[in-house]
Enzyme design. Structure first.
Site, PDB file in Angstrom:
ATOM      1  N   THR A 131     -17.912   4.918  17.033  1.00  0.00           N
ATOM      2  CA  THR A 131     -19.130   5.463  17.663  1.00  0.00           C
ATOM      3  C   THR A 131     -19.800   4.629  17.741  1.00  0.00           C
ATOM      4  O   THR A 131     -21.178   4.428  16.057  1.00  0.00           O
ATOM      5  CB  THR A 131     -19.164   7.541  17.406  1.00  0.00           C
ATOM      6  OG1 THR A 131     -17.790   8.302  17.623  1.00  0.00           O
ATOM      7  CG2 THR A 131     -20.706   7.967  18.169  1.00  0.00           C
TER       8      THR A 131
ATOM      9  N   ARG B 178       0.895  -1.288  -0.363  1.00  0.00           N
ATOM     10  CA  ARG B 178       0.336  -0.106   0.223  1.00  0.00           C
ATOM     11  C   ARG B 178       1.143   1.251  -0.020  1.00  0.00           C
ATOM     12  O   ARG B 178      -0.025   2.267   0.299  1.00  0.00           O
ATOM     13  CB  ARG B 178      -0.649   0.086   1.159  1.00  0.00           C
ATOM     14  CG  ARG B 178      -2.316  -1.204   1.761  1.00  0.00           C
ATOM     15  CD  ARG B 178      -3.802  -0.729   1.991  1.00  0.00           C
ATOM     16  NE  ARG B 178      -3.606   0.863   1.789  1.00  0.00           N
ATOM     17  CZ  ARG B 178      -3.623   2.076   1.333  1.00  0.00           C
ATOM     18  NH1 ARG B 178      -3.404   2.543   3.268  1.00  0.00           N
ATOM     19  NH2 ARG B 178      -4.633   2.739   1.315  1.00  0.00           N
TER      20      ARG B 178
ATOM     21  N   ASP C 117      -8.473   1.254   3.265  1.00  0.00           N
ATOM     22  CA  ASP C 117      -9.434   1.308   2.110  1.00  0.00           C
ATOM     23  C   ASP C 117     -11.199   0.934   2.277  1.00  0.00           C
ATOM     24  O   ASP C 117     -10.577   0.288   3.853  1.00  0.00           O
ATOM     25  CB  ASP C 117      -9.044   0.723   1.208  1.00  0.00           C
ATOM     26  CG  ASP C 117      -7.361   1.751   0.588  1.00  0.00           C
ATOM     27  OD1 ASP C 117      -7.280   2.680   0.391  1.00  0.00           O
ATOM     28  OD2 ASP C 117      -7.031   0.405  -0.118  1.00  0.00           O
TER      29      ASP C 117
ATOM     30  N   HIS D  36      -7.921   7.445   5.330  1.00  0.00           N
ATOM     31  CA  HIS D  36      -7.981   6.692   4.061  1.00  0.00           C
ATOM     32  C   HIS D  36      -6.623   5.904   3.767  1.00  0.00           C
ATOM     33  O   HIS D  36      -6.296   4.878   3.253  1.00  0.00           O
ATOM     34  CB  HIS D  36      -8.086   7.215   2.939  1.00  0.00           C
ATOM     35  CG  HIS D  36      -8.752   7.030   1.318  1.00  0.00           C
ATOM     36  ND1 HIS D  36      -8.604   5.307   1.926  1.00  0.00           N
ATOM     37  CD2 HIS D  36      -9.726   6.697   0.822  1.00  0.00           C
ATOM     38  CE1 HIS D  36      -8.952   4.926   0.561  1.00  0.00           C
ATOM     39  NE2 HIS D  36      -9.985   6.266   0.014  1.00  0.00           N
TER      40      HIS D  36
END
Length: 217
Positions: free
Chosen positions: A170, A14, A195, A191
């Protein structure tokens, strides 16, 4: 010993995605989902376990399975991964209508974590400082709750928050649809760290954990 380990950028799949969302298109995203907690609610009602402490353990367990949700920036701005991250969660003070944020070290053993969480909440029940613990670690992710409200959308706007890679969770009030009990859960995700695939997997694994709550025993 818990440490923040650098990611080997030369072998990290990544790397390009991380650099894109760190340098060119800085962004986080928020998603609100209904988590099916039908089996969990039935099981916790017949056990000695506390609902909130149990929810926190389940979330922390899934978060700690995946490196993308244990990420934090090193001093030079490069990405690192903690060996473990601990939940920092809110507790409400009715008298002052304020909350405190408490940390309990994550333990993969539910019984040990539950006992520590209940003890911590009892110890600071009347301490209305926002951060009553003096020894808060750096490797924490946030869990908070809207205990009286069931929501279908939630957005958290953090100014200058693009350096924050750890997830923010939350929870909302349960609601019933037919024979299912659903718990609203909002996730704020950087991000650069994760992803949609990674977030979807986290949600699915959390639902799977709630669907087979034998760990409550």
């Amino acid at each position: 010993m818990t440490e923040l380990r650098p990611i080997d950028l030369d072998t990290w799949p990544r790397r390009e995605h991380f650099e894109h969302y760190r340098q060119r298109v800085q962004c986080s995203y928020e998603v609100t989902v209904d988590v099916d907690v039908t089996a969990f609610v039935a099981a916790v009602r017949t056990s000695a376990a506390k609902t909130y402490a149990s929810q926190i353990w389940a979330i922390a367990t899934v978060v700690n399975r995946h490196a993308e949700f244990r990420m934090q920036l090193l001093d030079d701005g490069s990405p690192g991964v903690w060996d473990v991250v601990h939940p920092m969660f809110t507790v409400f003070h009715p008298d002052t209508e304020t909350f405190s944020a408490l940390v309990v070290p994550y333990d993969e053993d539910f019984g040990r974590f539950h006992a520590a969480a209940v003890d911590t909440m009892d110890r600071y029940r009347d301490d209305v400082r926002m951060f009553p613990q003096d020894d808060r670690p750096r490797n924490v992710f946030d869990v908070s709750t809207f205990p009286r409200t069931s929501f279908t959308g939630f957005a958290l706007h953090v100014r200058d928050g693009y350096d924050h890679l750890l997830p923010i969770v939350t929870l909302g009030r349960y609601r019933t649809e037919g024979d299912r009990t659903l718990m609203p859960m909002a996730l704020q995700i950087n991000h650069a760290a994760a992803d949609g695939f990674h977030t979807s997997r986290l949600v699915q694994e959390l639902e799977d954990l709630f669907a087979a709550p034998s760990w409550l025993a």
